[in-house]
Design a protein around this motif. Structure first.
Motif, PDB file in Angstrom:
ATOM      1  N   GLN A  68       0.936  -0.933   0.352  1.00  0.00           N
ATOM      2  CA  GLN A  68      -0.644  -0.197  -0.400  1.00  0.00           C
ATOM      3  C   GLN A  68       0.846   1.638  -0.300  1.00  0.00           C
ATOM      4  O   GLN A  68       0.948   2.617   1.055  1.00  0.00           O
ATOM      5  CB  GLN A  68      -0.776   0.087   1.495  1.00  0.00           C
ATOM      6  N   GLY A  69       2.126   1.874  -0.882  1.00  0.00           N
ATOM      7  CA  GLY A  69       2.573   2.991  -1.529  1.00  0.00           C
ATOM      8  C   GLY A  69       1.654   4.023  -1.309  1.00  0.00           C
ATOM      9  O   GLY A  69       2.101   4.843  -0.536  1.00  0.00           O
ATOM     10  N   THR A  70       1.181   4.092  -1.604  1.00  0.00           N
ATOM     11  CA  THR A  70       0.019   5.551  -1.409  1.00  0.00           C
ATOM     12  C   THR A  70      -0.622   6.168  -0.750  1.00  0.00           C
ATOM     13  O   THR A  70      -0.308   7.181  -0.097  1.00  0.00           O
ATOM     14  CB  THR A  70      -1.693   5.269  -2.563  1.00  0.00           C
ATOM     15  N   GLY A  85       1.726   6.359   2.172  1.00  0.00           N
ATOM     16  CA  GLY A  85       2.670   7.065   2.873  1.00  0.00           C
ATOM     17  C   GLY A  85       2.934   8.117   1.218  1.00  0.00           C
ATOM     18  O   GLY A  85       3.474   9.448   2.102  1.00  0.00           O
ATOM     19  N   GLU A  86       2.546   7.951   0.926  1.00  0.00           N
ATOM     20  CA  GLU A  86       2.783   8.894  -0.458  1.00  0.00           C
ATOM     21  C   GLU A  86       2.239  10.016  -0.484  1.00  0.00           C
ATOM     22  O   GLU A  86       2.310  11.403  -0.186  1.00  0.00           O
ATOM     23  CB  GLU A  86       2.815   8.498  -2.162  1.00  0.00           C
ATOM     24  N   HIS A  87       1.393   9.892   0.034  1.00  0.00           N
ATOM     25  CA  HIS A  87      -1.074  11.349   0.195  1.00  0.00           C
ATOM     26  C   HIS A  87       0.337  11.689   2.074  1.00  0.00           C
ATOM     27  O   HIS A  87      -0.212  12.808   1.152  1.00  0.00           O
ATOM     28  CB  HIS A  87      -1.575  10.573   0.656  1.00  0.00           C
ATOM     29  N   CYS A  88       0.701  10.988   2.009  1.00  0.00           N
ATOM     30  CA  CYS A  88       1.065  11.605   4.130  1.00  0.00           C
ATOM     31  C   CYS A  88       2.215  12.208   4.019  1.00  0.00           C
ATOM     32  O   CYS A  88       2.815  12.836   5.186  1.00  0.00           O
ATOM     33  CB  CYS A  88       1.110  10.853   5.114  1.00  0.00           C
ATOM     34  N   SER A  89       3.545  12.243   3.264  1.00  0.00           N
ATOM     35  CA  SER A  89       4.582  12.624   3.161  1.00  0.00           C
ATOM     36  C   SER A  89       4.595  13.945   2.074  1.00  0.00           C
ATOM     37  O   SER A  89       3.691  14.021   1.158  1.00  0.00           O
ATOM     38  CB  SER A  89       5.516  11.973   2.216  1.00  0.00           C
ATOM     39  N   ALA A 106       6.097  16.545  -1.045  1.00  0.00           N
ATOM     40  CA  ALA A 106       5.516  16.331  -2.034  1.00  0.00           C
ATOM     41  C   ALA A 106       6.404  17.461  -3.263  1.00  0.00           C
ATOM     42  O   ALA A 106       5.888  18.152  -3.750  1.00  0.00           O
ATOM     43  CB  ALA A 106       4.804  15.891  -2.581  1.00  0.00           C
ATOM     44  N   SER A 143       1.323  16.676   4.959  1.00  0.00           N
ATOM     45  CA  SER A 143       1.982  16.212   5.940  1.00  0.00           C
ATOM     46  C   SER A 143       3.529  17.358   6.598  1.00  0.00           C
ATOM     47  O   SER A 143       4.078  16.574   7.398  1.00  0.00           O
ATOM     48  CB  SER A 143       3.655  16.063   4.428  1.00  0.00           C
ATOM     49  N   TYR A 176       5.068   4.091   9.485  1.00  0.00           N
ATOM     50  CA  TYR A 176       4.553   3.143   8.906  1.00  0.00           C
ATOM     51  C   TYR A 176       4.329   1.658   9.541  1.00  0.00           C
ATOM     52  O   TYR A 176       5.955   1.346   9.378  1.00  0.00           O
ATOM     53  CB  TYR A 176       4.264   3.130   7.628  1.00  0.00           C
TER      54      TYR A 176
END
Ligand code: UTP
Length: 287
Positions: free
Chosen positions: A60-62, A64-68, A70, A93, A100
């Motif tokens: 489930q990478g997305t 982590g991407e959403h919460c980091s 950019a 973020s 995680y």
């Protein structure tokens, strides 16, 4: 000790929302203008939580991407002068200090919470199920932290549920303390309506003492091979007081397409930017 940490369980398969959840986790589905996981993080931030542990599936990478942060997207928005969009992206973020933890096998909510044992350590902590959105003036977790501070035992959020629906919930056997707080004498998972000890049903917010981890470890897998958190709570009850708290606010169960649709309409109508226009749109539909 103060409740400083929260566990957000986001590793479920979301089968009731397939095929939407085939490639995208349920917690990334948008409710009005942001994904469910963001509502959970915002509730943590406004409840004074300092560290968030998100339980995810390894693929489930997305989330982590959403919460980091950019950086590239932020630079592009800055160059284009899109300041409110830039604020919205940066805000996500900065909501919490997040780590995680993987749940490799989907063995139920109790198992998902157990994955956070090392990250939580020996202190009380909150659990948020992000598909239960609670809309209210004071965040539900903040209300529950006050109850924990007052009574000192684990606290579970409950709601009065209609008799024909109780069999979908964990139900509390309550000993009333005041209007909103009861001592939990027992718990029954998904009872038949005539076997339910009350109409007070557990919804997706908990505050646990760290002893819950020992109890989860002692809990055998149930009928469908999952470790149920209510079974572990039963064990905890034998050693410590536990409290049920009927929170102020409206809960939306967004775990199914119909629940998500209802929540979208209710929260959409309240939206400051387009709620009025949405109301006009709904009014002119020939229903
Ligand atoms: P749900 O039962 O609502 O979610 O679990 P689910 O299993 O993803 O959905 P369905 O029932 O198949 O449609 C409540 C919460 O617990 C998490 C889910 O992500 C959800 O936030 N969960 C559940 C885990 O993290 N791991 C599990 O093994 C099970």
């Amino acid at each position: 000790m103060e409740v400083r940490k929260a566990v957000i369980t986001a590793a479920g398969l979301g089968t009731r929302f397939l095929p939407a959840t085939k490639a995208l986790s349920k917690e990334m589905l948008p409710l009005v203008d942001r994904p469910l996981i963001q509502y959970a993080l915002e509730e943590c931030a406004s409840s004074g939580i300092e560290q968030v542990i998100i339980i995810i599936r390894p693929e489930q990478g997305t989330i982590g991407e959403h919460c980091s942060p950019a950086p590239e997207l932020e630079r592009m928005l800055e160059d284009k002068g899109k300041t409110s969009e830039l604020d919205a992206v940066r805000n996500v973020s900065s909501l919490a200090d997040i780590c995680y933890v993987h749940q490799a096998e989907q063995l139920g909510l109790g198992h998902a919470i157990l994955m956070a044992k090392d990250a939580v350590g020996d202190e009380p902590f909150a659990v948020i199920l992000p598909d239960d959105i609670i809309d209210g003036q004071v965040p539900a977790l903040g209300q529950m932290k006050r109850i924990y501070d007052q009574y000192g035992g684990s606290v579970v959020a409950v709601e009065h549920i209609a008799e024909d629906k109780v069999s979908s919930y964990g139900v509390v056997d309550p000993q009333k303390i005041d209007d909103k707080v009861s001592r939990v004498l027992g718990l029954v998972e998904k009872p038949a309506p005539d076997k339910a000890p009350s109409d007070l049903c557990i919804v997706g917010r908990y505050i646990f003492t760290p002893q819950i981890f020992d109890m989860i470890e002692k809990t055998p897998r149930g009928a469908i091979g999952e470790i149920q958190i209510t079974d572990a709570m039963q064990l905890l009850l034998q050693e410590q007081n536990m409290y049920a708290y009927a929170f102020d606010g409206k809960r939306h169960d967004t775990g199914t397409p119909l629940g998500m649709l209802k929540a979208s309409v209710e929260l959409g109508l309240k939206n400051a930017a387009f709620g009025d226009e949405f109301r006009e749109y709904l009014a002119q539909l020939e229903l």
